[in-house]
Design a protein around this motif. Structure first.
Motif, PDB file in Angstrom:
ATOM      1  N   ILE A  48     -12.542  -2.113  -1.309  1.00 29.69           N
ATOM      2  CA  ILE A  48     -11.654  -0.952  -1.198  1.00 29.69           C
ATOM      3  C   ILE A  48     -11.941   0.001  -2.362  1.00 29.69           C
ATOM      4  N   ARG A  72      -5.226  -0.654   4.991  1.00 23.96           N
ATOM      5  CA  ARG A  72      -6.649  -0.337   4.899  1.00 23.96           C
ATOM      6  C   ARG A  72      -7.430  -1.614   4.584  1.00 23.96           C
ATOM      7  N   LYS A  73      -6.929  -2.395   3.647  1.00 28.32           N
ATOM      8  CA  LYS A  73      -7.608  -3.638   3.238  1.00 28.32           C
ATOM      9  C   LYS A  73      -7.713  -4.601   4.412  1.00 28.32           C
ATOM     10  N   LYS A 133     -22.429   7.639   0.862  1.00 26.67           N
ATOM     11  CA  LYS A 133     -22.505   6.357   0.143  1.00 26.67           C
ATOM     12  C   LYS A 133     -23.140   6.543  -1.220  1.00 26.67           C
ATOM     13  N   TYR A 188      -2.482   1.501   9.122  1.00 22.37           N
ATOM     14  CA  TYR A 188      -2.275   2.289   7.906  1.00 22.37           C
ATOM     15  C   TYR A 188      -2.361   3.784   8.143  1.00 22.37           C
ATOM     16  N   ARG A 189      -3.052   4.214   9.183  1.00 23.40           N
ATOM     17  CA  ARG A 189      -3.137   5.649   9.446  1.00 23.40           C
ATOM     18  C   ARG A 189      -2.215   6.104  10.580  1.00 23.40           C
ATOM     19  N   THR A 221     -23.760   9.936   6.384  1.00 19.44           N
ATOM     20  CA  THR A 221     -23.265   8.648   5.899  1.00 19.44           C
ATOM     21  C   THR A 221     -23.999   8.233   4.625  1.00 19.44           C
ATOM     22  N   THR A 275     -12.580   6.434  15.555  1.00 21.30           N
ATOM     23  CA  THR A 275     -12.303   6.254  14.120  1.00 21.30           C
ATOM     24  C   THR A 275     -12.700   4.854  13.676  1.00 21.30           C
ATOM     25  N   GLU A 317     -15.736   3.739  10.983  1.00 21.35           N
ATOM     26  CA  GLU A 317     -15.475   2.899   9.799  1.00 21.35           C
ATOM     27  C   GLU A 317     -16.300   1.606   9.868  1.00 21.35           C
ATOM     28  N   ILE A 357     -19.975   2.316   8.983  1.00 19.50           N
ATOM     29  CA  ILE A 357     -20.190   2.617   7.559  1.00 19.50           C
ATOM     30  C   ILE A 357     -20.043   1.347   6.729  1.00 19.50           C
ATOM     31  N   ASP A 373       0.855  -1.185   0.000  1.00 19.88           N
ATOM     32  CA  ASP A 373       0.000   0.000   0.000  1.00 19.88           C
ATOM     33  C   ASP A 373       0.893   1.238   0.000  1.00 19.88           C
ATOM     34  N   LYS A 374       0.280   2.390   0.212  1.00 22.64           N
ATOM     35  CA  LYS A 374       1.033   3.640   0.133  1.00 22.64           C
ATOM     36  C   LYS A 374       2.184   3.649   1.146  1.00 22.64           C
ATOM     37  N   ASN A 375       1.917   3.136   2.338  1.00 22.50           N
ATOM     38  CA  ASN A 375       2.946   3.183   3.385  1.00 22.50           C
ATOM     39  C   ASN A 375       4.093   2.203   3.152  1.00 22.50           C
ATOM     40  N   TYR A 392      -4.588  10.707  -0.362  1.00 21.15           N
ATOM     41  CA  TYR A 392      -4.548   9.688   0.674  1.00 21.15           C
ATOM     42  C   TYR A 392      -4.472   8.258   0.132  1.00 21.15           C
ATOM     43  N   GLN A 393      -4.882   8.078  -1.110  1.00 21.65           N
ATOM     44  CA  GLN A 393      -4.848   6.758  -1.780  1.00 21.65           C
ATOM     45  C   GLN A 393      -5.512   5.712  -0.901  1.00 21.65           C
ATOM     46  N   ASP A 394      -4.794   4.644  -0.563  1.00 22.30           N
ATOM     47  CA  ASP A 394      -5.416   3.589   0.231  1.00 22.30           C
ATOM     48  C   ASP A 394      -5.292   3.837   1.733  1.00 22.30           C
ATOM     49  N   ASN A 395      -5.011   5.068   2.122  1.00 22.12           N
ATOM     50  CA  ASN A 395      -5.022   5.451   3.533  1.00 22.12           C
ATOM     51  C   ASN A 395      -6.265   6.247   3.895  1.00 22.12           C
ATOM     52  N   LEU A 405     -15.284  -6.359   8.670  1.00 26.17           N
ATOM     53  CA  LEU A 405     -16.362  -7.180   8.097  1.00 26.17           C
ATOM     54  C   LEU A 405     -16.477  -8.503   8.866  1.00 26.17           C
ATOM     55  N   PRO A 441      -5.516  15.490  10.472  1.00 27.74           N
ATOM     56  CA  PRO A 441      -5.234  16.374   9.331  1.00 27.74           C
ATOM     57  C   PRO A 441      -5.900  17.739   9.541  1.00 27.74           C
ATOM     58  N   THR A 468     -10.285  -3.285   6.844  1.00 32.18           N
ATOM     59  CA  THR A 468     -11.637  -3.430   6.281  1.00 32.18           C
ATOM     60  C   THR A 468     -12.097  -4.877   6.386  1.00 32.18           C
ATOM     61  N   ASP A 469     -11.245  -5.802   5.993  1.00 30.74           N
ATOM     62  CA  ASP A 469     -11.595  -7.224   6.052  1.00 30.74           C
ATOM     63  C   ASP A 469     -11.898  -7.637   7.495  1.00 30.74           C
ATOM     64  N   PHE A 522     -13.505   6.779   5.617  1.00 32.79           N
ATOM     65  CA  PHE A 522     -14.843   7.234   5.221  1.00 32.79           C
ATOM     66  C   PHE A 522     -15.256   8.446   6.054  1.00 32.79           C
ATOM     67  N   SER A 523     -14.862   8.466   7.320  1.00 24.80           N
ATOM     68  CA  SER A 523     -15.241   9.582   8.186  1.00 24.80           C
ATOM     69  C   SER A 523     -14.642  10.889   7.663  1.00 24.80           C
TER      70      SER A 523
END
Lengths: 307, 106
Positions: free
Chosen positions: B55, A67-68, B37, A253-254, B33, A108, A112, A115, A28-30, B16-19, A75, A282, A71-72, B22-23
């Motif tokens: 993603i 992030r992936k 979406k 990731y953050r 929200t 945070t 997530e 959502i 990923d980006k990092n 931010y790409q994959d960083n 879920l 940020p 997210t996984d 959603f918030s």
């Protein structure tokens, strides 16, 4: 004049470690150019082979959550709640473990989680906003967090709402927990008659726990790194080997939690961590009033073009 | 026509790409929200964003839009900087232009 750092560690070994790291944790980006970042990180220890070897072994056990991956996991948590715990949805409230720090990672994660799993805000409340009469209609609290390092934040939070927690079943889902913290909290829950289960994806011992990463030389290695970190962070003892000696080896990731061994996240003139830490939110989050400018500015900055 | 919220989200995703969070996407556009979406789905339909394996990422068309708009190097913090324009406009603003009254706050 460019300064070229020459690592004493064999480049092939670093490449192998980098490849193995990326195969476990993903790209990923990092982790972009991870091999180069790792070479630079190790090169900073120039002249100290012992320290270099310690870092190499620590990196082999380091965990990184993209992030992936998060997210996984979020879920999976929801599937677990519905299919394994089978909680009554109408009597289950999702909430956050309130924290004084600027980076409210529990909030945070909770946002997530809601959502991604399409959970209505009606089922999410801060505990402080719930009256005793509300608790009569609640059977379960669920908290989602990234890491439980020492357990102190969780304990402080539970102490503020003991009466509420004693009336319900509580579940804390966290990506990573340190073994000492899990033991500490389970003892706290039992002593205070709280029904709470911690469900973690990963559990870590402290990095220098005997036979975890290092064997007979664990104490010696711990001391070598401790001396190095005291120099790095000007004797700020609270952060030596991670906040209150947590000795964690994890980044998200953050952000990298301060429980992680400080060398991996500190940024100084003479040192750059492998996964530097973001201390603040940020600007576009913290400067709410300025956000209105963004809408105006993007309109005025965008080239006018027929589209 | 590209909406300013779409540009904001594209700038955010580029930076931010994959960083992403959603918030934060909600926050920069001041969405609920459900609004977020819905908007992301619309952007996916317009091929500005990709959804793959749960993603989201900026799609090639999304990147192209940023280049066409001259926004490929812009960060969100750049957009927070106050920009004062004192030019007297000869032409009237069109309905498509964004107009925010002085000292207006949400």
């Amino acid at each position: 004049m460019d300064v070229i750092y020459i690592s004493r560690t064999n480049n092939t070994e670093i490449e192998e470690i980098a490849v193995e790291f990326l195969s476990r944790w993903g790209h990923d980006k990092n982790t972009e150019n991870f091999k180069t970042k790792l070479e630079f990180f190790i090169a900073q220890i120039e002249g100290n082979k012992k320290l270099e070897n310690i870092f190499i072994e620590l990196i082999k056990r380091y965990e990184y959550y993209s992030r992936k991956a998060i997210t996984d996991w979020l879920l999976e948590v929801f599937v677990n709640i519905n299919t394994n715990l089978k909680l009554d949805k109408r009597r289950t409230i999702y909430s956050r473990i309130e924290d004084d720090s600027k980076i409210d990672s529990s909030n945070t994660m909770l946002e997530e989680f809601k959502i991604i799993n399409e959970i209505s805000n009606e089922f999410s409340h801060d505990l402080a906003d719930l009256e005793n009469e509300d608790i009569d209609n609640i059977s379960n609290f669920i908290f989602i967090d990234d890491i439980i390092g020492s357990g102190n934040t969780v304990k402080k939070f539970f102490e503020l709402h003991l009466d509420k927690f004693r009336k319900v079943d509580t579940y804390i889902y966290c990506t990573v927990i340190l073994s000492d913290a899990k033991h500490y909290l389970n003892n706290f829950f039992e002593a205070n008659e709280i029904q709470c289960v911690i469900i973690n994806k990963s559990e870590h011992q402290k990095a220098f726990f005997k036979d975890y990463i290092f064997c007979e030389d664990c104490l010696e290695n711990e001391e070598v790194l401790r001396v190095q970190e005291k120099r790095l962070i000007n004797n700020n003892n609270k952060m030596v080997l991670g906040y209150k000696n947590s000795q964690a080896l994890v980044s998200f990731y953050r952000n990298t939690p301060n429980n992680t061994i400080s060398s991996f996240w500190i940024e100084e003139k003479k040192w750059k961590g492998l996964f530097p830490r973001n201390k603040d939110a940020p600007d576009f989050i913290s400067k709410k009033r300025e956000r209105t400018r963004a809408a105006y500015n993007i309109g005025s900055m965008a080239k006018k073009k027929y589209d | 026509m590209i909406k300013f919220q779409e540009l904001l989200i594209l700038v955010y995703m580029q930076e931010y790409q994959d960083n992403y969070l959603f918030s934060e996407i909600k926050s920069i556009c001041n969405f609920s929200t459900d609004q977020m979406k819905c908007f992301l789905n619309i952007m996916q339909g317009k091929q500005l964003l990709n959804f793959e394996n749960n993603i989201i990422s900026i799609a090639p068309l999304g990147s192209q839009v940023l280049v066409e708009k001259g926004l490929e190097s812009i960060t969100l913090n750049d957009l927070l900087t106050e920009k004062v324009t004192l030019n007297i406009q000869e032409e009237r603003l069109s309905f498509d232009d964004i107009y925010i009254p002085l000292n207006f706050h949400i």
